[in-house]
Design an enzyme around this catalytic site. Structure first.
Site, PDB file in Angstrom:
ATOM      1  N   PRO A  18       0.852  -1.192   0.000  1.00 30.54           N
ATOM      2  CA  PRO A  18       0.000   0.000   0.000  1.00 30.54           C
ATOM      3  C   PRO A  18       0.886   1.240   0.000  1.00 30.54           C
ATOM      4  O   PRO A  18       1.731   1.401   0.881  1.00 30.54           O
ATOM      5  CB  PRO A  18      -0.783  -0.131   1.318  1.00 30.54           C
ATOM      6  N   ALA A  20       0.754   5.469  -0.366  1.00 37.09           N
ATOM      7  CA  ALA A  20      -0.122   6.644  -0.364  1.00 37.09           C
ATOM      8  C   ALA A  20       0.004   7.401  -1.679  1.00 37.09           C
ATOM      9  O   ALA A  20       1.107   7.694  -2.146  1.00 37.09           O
ATOM     10  CB  ALA A  20       0.222   7.558   0.806  1.00 37.09           C
ATOM     11  N   CYS A 102       4.661   3.092   8.561  1.00 37.56           N
ATOM     12  CA  CYS A 102       4.947   4.340   7.845  1.00 37.56           C
ATOM     13  C   CYS A 102       5.888   5.209   8.662  1.00 37.56           C
ATOM     14  O   CYS A 102       5.607   5.522   9.818  1.00 37.56           O
ATOM     15  CB  CYS A 102       3.644   5.094   7.566  1.00 37.56           C
ATOM     16  N   HIS A 171       8.930  -4.498   7.004  1.00 38.99           N
ATOM     17  CA  HIS A 171       9.898  -3.770   6.183  1.00 38.99           C
ATOM     18  C   HIS A 171      11.238  -3.822   6.904  1.00 38.99           C
ATOM     19  O   HIS A 171      11.311  -3.505   8.094  1.00 38.99           O
ATOM     20  CB  HIS A 171       9.456  -2.317   5.999  1.00 38.99           C
ATOM     21  N   ASN A 202       9.527  -7.333   3.161  1.00 38.81           N
ATOM     22  CA  ASN A 202       9.425  -6.117   2.363  1.00 38.81           C
ATOM     23  C   ASN A 202      10.711  -5.312   2.507  1.00 38.81           C
ATOM     24  O   ASN A 202      11.336  -5.321   3.558  1.00 38.81           O
ATOM     25  CB  ASN A 202       8.211  -5.311   2.848  1.00 38.81           C
ATOM     26  N   GLY A 203      11.088  -4.626   1.412  1.00 38.97           N
ATOM     27  CA  GLY A 203      12.234  -3.733   1.464  1.00 38.97           C
ATOM     28  C   GLY A 203      13.316  -4.084   0.466  1.00 38.97           C
ATOM     29  O   GLY A 203      13.916  -5.160   0.544  1.00 38.97           O
ATOM     30  N   GLY A 226       7.029  -2.581  -3.465  1.00 37.33           N
ATOM     31  CA  GLY A 226       6.494  -1.228  -3.448  1.00 37.33           C
ATOM     32  C   GLY A 226       7.105  -0.364  -4.534  1.00 37.33           C
ATOM     33  O   GLY A 226       6.630  -0.329  -5.670  1.00 37.33           O
TER      34      GLY A 226
END
Length: 335
Positions: A18, A20, A102, A171, A202-203, A226
């Site tokens: 996700p 933004a 975040c 992450h 993630n990352g 992402g």
């Protein structure tokens, strides 16, 4: 390897993060078409007064989205988050993801996002309250910790499992690191070894080889992509192919690249209206342009346009003039 969250079994284990202002319904569908089995919508504020705002209205679950429809919530108050989760489920959400990853300053300044990593008692309250409020899977995205001296991802992940959450995404950076430096995967590996629920890594996963390495090293159940998808949603298809065969897939043809860009831009115009749609299209075109010869010139011309139909015209003209030899050169440089 496949991924399962609650009752939802995914053919592949690649997830769209996700992001933004990026992962709206148009972008999620594009990534699904290119091989992402599971996509999450942009984070939505839990505050009730914002549910009907113009910005939030494009971020709610949509019954037109492929299942399972997942919505990410951000906030600090457990009751507020629970009410927001229940409302999203009433609108069609089938998975609720909680944002505790975040690192943005404006988010952390109000003790939301990754700032919650430093407040395990509040995190536990949020987990318990949200899980009790909905009858769909609840998941969470976290970071490795607040900073290098306080890496507590394992503590938070264990709380998630104990409270009934059904997946954890990590992450591989701390809140303090934001997106600088390199992601580390040792913490993700340690969390995976300790949990029985799915763990998603993630990352810095930008290539098929890196995806293969992260899955093998961490033993994670899936990986979340992402920034690597921006301007190149084909990364999902290429990683899936590499994981299944060990071989690289051919890059998208000129025709497919052109069709995808046009589909994306026209979709943004429809979703947001022409005025806002043409502004949002500029950043996406900029990312696509990085993979094209003479992309900088296309981006400059595109950004000067003030009419939505002219944006499509210039894309048509650009690809009409572009030959196979040029696109081939651009793809070789990308490798």
């Amino acid at each position: 390897m496949s991924l399962q969250i609650g009752p939802y079994q995914f053919k592949h284990n690649l997830v769209l993060a996700p992001m933004a202002g990026i992962t709206d319904a148009v972008y999620r569908q594009l990534c699904r078409d290119k091989g992402a089995d599971y996509t999450l919508a942009e984070m939505v504020a839990s505050k009730k007064q914002l549910w009907d705002s113009k910005k939030s209205s494009t971020r709610h679950a949509s019954l037109t989205d492929p299942e399972p429809r997942a919505v990410q919530l951000i906030g600090t108050d457990a009751t507020e988050l629970a009410e927001a989760a229940a409302w999203q489920v009433s609108q069609g959400a089938q998975i609720i993801d909680l944002n505790m990853g975040c690192p943005a300053k404006k988010v952390c300044n109000v003790a939301a996002g990754s700032a919650l990593m430093a407040m395990p008692d509040k995190v536990e309250e949020i987990f318990q309250t949200v899980v009790a409020a909905v009858n769909v899977p609840v998941t969470v995205k976290i970071r490795t910790g607040s900073d290098d001296s306080t890496k507590n991802a394992l503590q938070i992940a264990l709380l998630a499992e104990q409270c009934g959450l059904q997946a954890v995404t990590i992450h591989g950076r701390t809140r303090a690191a934001k997106f600088s430096g390199e992601a580390e995967y040792q913490t993700i590996k340690e969390v995976k070894q300790a949990l029985s629920i799915p763990v998603i890594a993630n990352g810095d996963i930008c290539t098929p080889e890196q995806a293969d390495f992260v899955l093998e090293y961490t033993l994670a159940d899936g990986i979340m992509l992402g920034r690597a998808t921006q301007g190149y949603p084909w990364i999902f298809r290429e990683i899936n192919h590499y994981l299944n065969s060990g071989n690289h897939l051919e890059k998208p043809s000129l025709e497919e690249f052109a069709a995808t860009v046009k589909q994306h831009i026209s979709g943004l115009h429809r979703l947001y209206g022409e005025d806002l749609g043409l502004k949002i299209a500029r950043k996406h075109l900029g990312w696509y342009a990085q993979h094209l010869p003479d992309g900088k010139q296309l981006r400059r011309q595109f950004n000067q346009l003030q009419q939505a139909d002219l944006q499509l015209d210039i894309v048509y003209d650009f690809f009409a003039e572009l030959g196979y030899s040029k696109i081939g050169i651009a793809q070789q440089k990308q490798k």
